[in-house]
Design an enzyme around this catalytic site. Structure first.
Site, mmCIF file in Angstrom:
data_model
loop_
_atom_site.group_PDB
_atom_site.id
_atom_site.type_symbol
_atom_site.label_atom_id
_atom_site.label_comp_id
_atom_site.label_asym_id
_atom_site.label_seq_id
_atom_site.Cartn_x
_atom_site.Cartn_y
_atom_site.Cartn_z
ATOM 1 C CB CYS A 135 -14.131 -3.747 12.651
ATOM 2 S SG CYS A 135 -14.993 -4.296 11.771
ATOM 3 C CD GLU B 122 -4.865 0.639 -3.341
ATOM 4 O OE1 GLU B 122 -5.701 0.236 -3.528
ATOM 5 O OE2 GLU B 122 -3.571 1.003 -2.537
ATOM 6 C CG ASP C 108 -1.432 4.058 5.925
ATOM 7 O OD1 ASP C 108 -2.313 3.846 4.654
ATOM 8 O OD2 ASP C 108 -0.503 4.549 5.906
ATOM 9 C CB CYS D 269 -12.841 -5.347 8.415
ATOM 10 S SG CYS D 269 -12.528 -6.012 10.223
ATOM 11 C CG ASP E 88 -1.917 1.279 1.053
ATOM 12 O OD1 ASP E 88 -2.686 1.654 -0.036
ATOM 13 O OD2 ASP E 88 -1.455 1.887 1.890
#
Length: 398
Positions: free
Chosen positions: A346, A274, A355, A327, A189
């Protein structure tokens, strides 16, 4: 099993004599002139709905050399001029294939100064490189050795905005071989607080190269702004000072990314990233400078070609995948996740680092792509309707 050799460009600095610098500067100007003339001719033909190819522009070049106005084209090597026409042909091929915009004219002040020589226009012997129209070999700083027995197929000479001269030698490198396969995979990420966050929990600090030299850059730019306009010597000196600061920033950034991507490729069989639309992201006025300094596009480009070299796999997850809002423990999807939220809890009770959670989700969906083959496409950009894409390692010949 034998892997085909990889062609690599080995770039070195060199220090030309005054005569060599003058000859190369003339060559750069002639290359730019021929490219612009050919582009103008093809553009005019395009308005008449005619097609002009490389062979026709090559014939035009022969005619141009015979005119009194362009007779100076005969003073430089003909090979870089022909290569300029080939580069223009490639640009039009990409345009007609809808992979690029319409070719643009080269500017004397802004365009890259370079000339490409093929084997007929240079002599490389005993580590000494001599270009056509030159009596002496170039004084090259051999910062690293070429592969043993390497014979350059193409030589590109260039000068950057800071006034530094470079020569790039394209050679086959037999030392680049696929690495032994492993079962390790990592999700990556990218960010601004940390340049990279890996699914393993490792965080790579963002060096912020541009910020470190921002005061020096601002001072040089103020000095340039105070100089009178035009092509005066003082203005040129101030402009080179600004260019040197930019070059220092770019060199440090590139060195850091090379070390980082090489380590990732060597340690992991599968790397999941990504598919970010960086070009759109830099339109954000508040983050554009930081995003440009992070060089996410350059990071991805290095990662992809090194993965091809060493038999690794790069998977790009769809840019719309909600990696930060999902999550990684129970799969619950939050409605919103503002950028300032760095940790969140969560409903299942798991507290996430934003991250790290994103990196784990990226890895999970990337491995699904690897196993199921969802959205396997060779393009760099993800077409609509595809959830992910995968870059396969090169197939080795038997």
């Amino acid at each position: 099993m034998r892997a085909s050799h990889v062609k690599r460009a080995f770039k070195y600095r060199f220090h030309p004599t005054d005569a060599q610098a003058a000859e190369l500067s003339r060559t750069f100007g002639c290359v730019r002139k021929v490219y612009n003339l050919a582009l103008a001719a093809r553009t005019q033909a395009w308005t008449r709905q005619e097609r002009v190819n490389y062979n026709q522009t090559s014939a035009m070049l022969t005619a141009w050399k015979k005119t009194e106005e362009l007779a100076y084209l005969n003073d430089v090597s003909s090979v870089p001029l022909q290569q300029a026409l080939r580069h223009l042909q490639t640009a039009f091929t990409h345009f007609f294939g809808k992979r690029a915009k319409y070719p643009r004219f080269k500017s004397r002040k802004k365009s890259r100064k370079s000339a490409e020589y093929t084997t007929s226009a240079f002599r490389f012997q005993d580590g000494r490189l001599t270009l056509a129209k030159m009596a002496q070999p170039l004084d090259i700083v051999w910062s690293r050795p070429l592969p043993e027995g390497a014979s350059p197929s193409t030589v590109t000479v260039s000068q950057d905005a800071a006034g530094r001269w470079y020569v790039s030698l394209l050679c086959e490198d037999p030392t680049v071989q696929p690495l032994p396969a492993t079962d390790t995979a990592v999700g990556v990420d990218v960010g601004l607080d940390h340049l990279l966050t890996l699914s393993t929990g490792e965080k790579v600090a963002n060096p912020r190269h541009e910020r470190r030299d921002r005061a020096r850059l601002a001072r040089a730019q103020r000095q340039l702004a105070r100089k009178a306009g035009g092509d005066g010597a003082n203005r040129a000196k101030a402009r080179r000072k600004v260019a040197r600061v930019y070059a220092r920033i770019a060199d440090r950034r590139r060195d850091h990314l090379h070390k980082l991507t090489t380590r990732l490729v060597r340690e992991n069989q599968t790397i999941v990233i990504e598919d970010l639309a960086v070009r759109n992201m830099v339109r954000n006025g508040k983050l554009a400078r930081a995003i440009s300094d992070a060089a996410w596009s350059e990071f991805r480009s290095m990662l992809e070609y090194k993965a091809r070299w060493y038999g690794r796999e790069v998977i790009a997850v769809d840019r719309w995948f909600p990696s930060s809002r999902l999550c990684s423990a129970c799969g619950t999807l939050r409605d919103k996740m503002p950028l300032h939220v760095r940790t969140w809890t969560c409903d299942c009770g798991t507290t996430h680092d934003r991250d790290l959670n994103a990196a784990r989700n990226i890895l999970a969906v990337g491995l699904t792509v690897s196993v199921c083959g969802a959205g396997v496409r060779p393009q760099r950009s993800t077409p609509g309707g595809q959830s992910a894409m995968k870059q396969k390692p090169p197939r080795r010949e038997p």
